[in-house]
Scaffold this motif. Structure first.
Motif, short mmCIF file in Angstrom:
data_model
loop_
_atom_site.label_atom_id
_atom_site.label_comp_id
_atom_site.label_asym_id
_atom_site.label_seq_id
_atom_site.Cartn_x
_atom_site.Cartn_y
_atom_site.Cartn_z
N LEU A 269 33.38 44.26 46.81
CA LEU A 269 34.44 45.26 46.82
C LEU A 269 35.42 45.02 47.97
O LEU A 269 36.63 45.22 47.81
CB LEU A 269 33.85 46.67 46.90
N VAL A 270 34.92 44.61 49.11
CA VAL A 270 35.76 44.35 50.28
C VAL A 270 36.77 43.25 50.00
O VAL A 270 37.89 43.27 50.51
CB VAL A 270 34.89 44.00 51.51
N LYS A 271 36.41 42.30 49.16
CA LYS A 271 37.27 41.16 48.86
C LYS A 271 38.40 41.48 47.89
O LYS A 271 39.33 40.70 47.72
CB LYS A 271 36.44 40.00 48.31
N LEU A 272 38.33 42.64 47.24
CA LEU A 272 39.33 43.00 46.23
C LEU A 272 40.60 43.56 46.87
O LEU A 272 40.53 44.25 47.89
CB LEU A 272 38.75 44.05 45.28
N ASP A 273 41.74 43.27 46.24
CA ASP A 273 42.97 43.93 46.67
C ASP A 273 42.95 45.37 46.15
O ASP A 273 42.08 45.73 45.35
CB ASP A 273 44.21 43.18 46.22
N LEU A 274 43.90 46.19 46.59
CA LEU A 274 43.88 47.60 46.24
C LEU A 274 43.91 47.82 44.73
O LEU A 274 43.14 48.62 44.21
CB LEU A 274 45.06 48.34 46.89
N ARG A 275 44.77 47.14 44.01
CA ARG A 275 44.87 47.37 42.57
C ARG A 275 43.57 47.00 41.85
O ARG A 275 43.12 47.72 40.96
CB ARG A 275 46.06 46.61 41.99
N SER A 276 42.96 45.90 42.26
CA SER A 276 41.69 45.50 41.64
C SER A 276 40.58 46.48 41.97
O SER A 276 39.78 46.85 41.10
CB SER A 276 41.29 44.09 42.10
N LEU A 277 40.53 46.91 43.22
CA LEU A 277 39.52 47.89 43.64
C LEU A 277 39.74 49.21 42.89
O LEU A 277 38.78 49.80 42.36
CB LEU A 277 39.59 48.11 45.14
#
Length: 181
Positions: free
Chosen positions: A7-15
């Motif tokens: 989850l930490v690796k995701l950008d805002l839109r992906s998260l």
């Protein structure tokens, strides 16, 4: 199974897309991990706020609601903490982006309604207790401090919503605010 590291690796839109779709499920993360998800999402929202479209805000708001409600269900914090976080986030966001009546966090009128609804006591009671707060039981002092914690961002939101002429009970709360412990 989703790991917090993913989850930490995701950008805002992906998260936000994952969270608004109900992933991860509450059982996939521990209590402290859900708090970390809320904090990660909040930081990402603050960082990317100015670049979000109207459609992005709808997605982000759903993700925020899911993350916070799931953290509450996981036992990491309670409704009071949810209100405190929402008032602060809303106040901070509205310093960066224009109001948007379609998104609760970006609507100062709706957030002011949240403030009024969630204050732990009526303003008249707060005024009476504040005059003698040093003699009160610890639980009463805590209620006054909760009110002050809610009012700090809440009054900023109220002024964004109503300008300098606050309606009641907001005007009375603004008057009593300096005397709260």
């Amino acid at each position: 199974m989703v790991s917090p590291d993913e989850l930490v690796k995701l950008d805002l839109r992906s998260l936000a897309t994952r969270l608004s779709g109900g992933s991860p499920a509450r059982s996939e993360l521990g209590t402290q991990e859900w708090l970390a998800v809320v904090q990660l999402l909040t930081a990402d929202i603050m960082h990317d706020a100015a670049g979000l479209s109207r459609e992005d805000w709808t997605l982000v708001a759903r993700a925020y609601d899911y993350a916070v409600d799931t953290a509450i269900a996981a036992g990491d914090f309670d409704h009071r903490e949810k209100t405190y976080r929402a008032l602060h986030l809303s106040s901070d966001l509205l310093g960066q982006v224009p109001p948007n009546p379609d998104v609760e966090l970006l609507d100062p009128h709706r957030m002011t309604d949240v403030l009024i609804r969630e204050l732990p006591m009526p303003v008249e009671q707060a005024r009476a207790l504040a005059k003698r707060w040093m003699t009160l039981e610890r639980s009463e002092i805590l209620r006054l401090r909760i009110a002050k914690d809610f009012l700090r961002p809440g009054l900023k939101l109220a002024h964004r919503a109503y300008g300098e002429q606050l309606p009641e009970p907001l005007k009375s709360w603004e008057d009593v605010f300096p005397s709260l412990p």
